[in-house]
Enzyme design. Structure first.
Site, PDB file in Angstrom:
ATOM      1  N   LEU A 197     -66.945   2.500  18.609  1.00 62.62           N
ATOM      2  CA  LEU A 197     -66.394   1.328  19.279  1.00 62.62           C
ATOM      3  C   LEU A 197     -65.197   0.878  18.447  1.00 62.62           C
ATOM      4  O   LEU A 197     -65.238   0.924  17.223  1.00 62.62           O
ATOM      5  CB  LEU A 197     -67.431   0.203  19.366  1.00 62.62           C
ATOM      6  CG  LEU A 197     -68.644   0.430  20.276  1.00 62.62           C
ATOM      7  CD1 LEU A 197     -69.574  -0.776  20.221  1.00 62.62           C
ATOM      8  CD2 LEU A 197     -68.224   0.708  21.708  1.00 62.62           C
ATOM      9  N   ASP A 198     -64.146   0.427  19.120  1.00 59.77           N
ATOM     10  CA  ASP A 198     -62.972  -0.041  18.410  1.00 59.77           C
ATOM     11  C   ASP A 198     -63.338  -1.196  17.482  1.00 59.77           C
ATOM     12  O   ASP A 198     -64.357  -1.875  17.668  1.00 59.77           O
ATOM     13  CB  ASP A 198     -61.904  -0.504  19.397  1.00 59.77           C
ATOM     14  CG  ASP A 198     -61.464   0.620  20.334  1.00 59.77           C
ATOM     15  OD1 ASP A 198     -61.599   1.791  19.943  1.00 59.77           O
ATOM     16  OD2 ASP A 198     -60.999   0.310  21.440  1.00 59.77           O
ATOM     17  N   LYS A 199     -62.493  -1.448  16.517  1.00 57.01           N
ATOM     18  CA  LYS A 199     -62.757  -2.484  15.518  1.00 57.01           C
ATOM     19  C   LYS A 199     -63.060  -3.837  16.144  1.00 57.01           C
ATOM     20  O   LYS A 199     -63.964  -4.553  15.713  1.00 57.01           O
ATOM     21  CB  LYS A 199     -61.564  -2.596  14.570  1.00 57.01           C
ATOM     22  CG  LYS A 199     -61.741  -3.604  13.447  1.00 57.01           C
ATOM     23  CD  LYS A 199     -60.532  -3.615  12.525  1.00 57.01           C
ATOM     24  CE  LYS A 199     -60.686  -4.649  11.424  1.00 57.01           C
ATOM     25  NZ  LYS A 199     -59.513  -4.673  10.504  1.00 57.01           N
TER      26      LYS A 199
END
Length: 240
Positions: free
Chosen positions: A102-104
C-alpha cells in the site's frame, strides 16, 4: 527438528541463548528436563515447555494489519518507518513481510506473512484476486467513469488496465467511491482516476479476495487471522 532450532524459530533467542536456558534447567520435553539443546524433538507431537509454559509450534504466521498513513509497506528502510516496525517482537521473529504494498499515505487492509506459497497465489497476475478500495476523489464521479473503468483505462505510461468495478457512493465536488480491481500496479487506483481527470485525496483498502478488514482494528494495529479467514483465503486462491 533440533530443540535449539525449534525454540529459536518460536522466538526464544539464538541457539546460544537457548543453550543458556537449557543450563538453567527451565526447558522440559515431555515433562523431562532437557540436558542437551541439540536433542531432536517432534515439533508436532512432543510437549515442549519453557518455564512451565507450553510452546506450541507453528511454521507460518498470518497477520491482518490496518495500515496507518505515513508508514511504508516494506520490511526495512533506513529513513522511513515500515509496517514491520509496528510489530511486536513475539511475531517479528517469524520474519513476516507485506503481501503486496500500500502506498505510504494509503491506509487499510494489509496482510503480512512468511508463507511464500500463499503470497505467490495472492499476487499472481493470472489469479485475478480482487482488491476493494474506498476512496475520496476530487471531482464529480459519474456513470461515464463507471463505464470507463469497466473497459479498463490507459495509464500515464500507456498501460491499459484490466476492467475495474466502480461503485459511486456519493457524487459531489468530493466524491466517495468503492473500486474493485484485480491488479496491483504502482499507484494504480490513483493513476486510474488521473486517467479520467480526477484526483484521489484519500484511499483505504477494504478487502483482498475474501479477506475483509476487521472494522474493530484501529489504524496501526494488527491481529492474527482466524482459522476461518485463513481457510477462506487459501480455498479462494486454490480455486482461482
Amino acid at each position: 527438528m533440533r530443540l535449539d532450532k525449534f525454540l529459536s524459530h518460536m522466538g526464544y533467542g539464538t541457539r546460544k541463548e537457548v543453550k543458556i536456558l537449557v543450563k538453567s534447567k527451565v526447558i522440559e520435553v515431555n515433562e523431562a528436563v532437557v540436558k542437551d539443546s541439540s536433542m531432536h524433538v517432534n515439533e508436532l507431537k512432543d510437549k515442549v515447555t519453557v518455564y512451565g509454559d507450553e510452546v506450541v509450534y507453528k511454521e507460518f504466521i498470518y497477520l491482518m494489519m490496518n495500515k496507518p498513513p505515513g508508514v511504508i509497506s516494506a520490511t526495512e528502510d533506513s529513513r522511513e518507518q515500515t509496517v514491520i516496525d509496528l510489530l511486536d517482537e513475539d511475531v517479528r521473529h517469524f520474519e513476516p513481510y507485506p503481501v503486496g504494498r500500500l502506498d505510504k499515505d494509503t491506509v487499510g487492509l494489509l496482510l503480512l506473512t512468511n508463507d511464500g506459497a500463499l503470497t505467490h497465489r495472492l499476487l499472481s497476475p493470472n489469479k485475478d484476486v480482487p482488491k476493494v478500495y474506498y476512496a475520496k476523489v476530487e471531482g464529480v464521479v459519474d456513470e461515464s467513469d463507471i463505464t470507463a473503468f469497466s473497459n479498463g483505462v490507459i495509464l500515464d505510461d500507456g498501460y491499459h488496465t484490466k476492467p475495474g468495478i466502480l461503485k459511486v457512493l456519493k457524487s459531489d465536488s468530493i466524491s466517495e467511491i468503492e473500486l474493485a480491481i484485480t491488479e496491483g500496479k504502482f499507484h494504480q487506483v490513483k493513476r486510474m482516476f488521473e486517467a479520467v481527470g480526477k484526483n484521489v485525496v484519500y484511499l483505504k483498502r477494504l478487502s483482498m479476495g475474501l479477506l475483509e478488514l476487521d472494522a474493530t482494528l484501529a489504524e496501526g494495529t494488527y491481529r492474527e487471522l482466524t482459522e476461518e479467514e485463513l481457510t477462506q483465503i487459501q480455498q479462494k486462491n486454490d480455486q482461482a
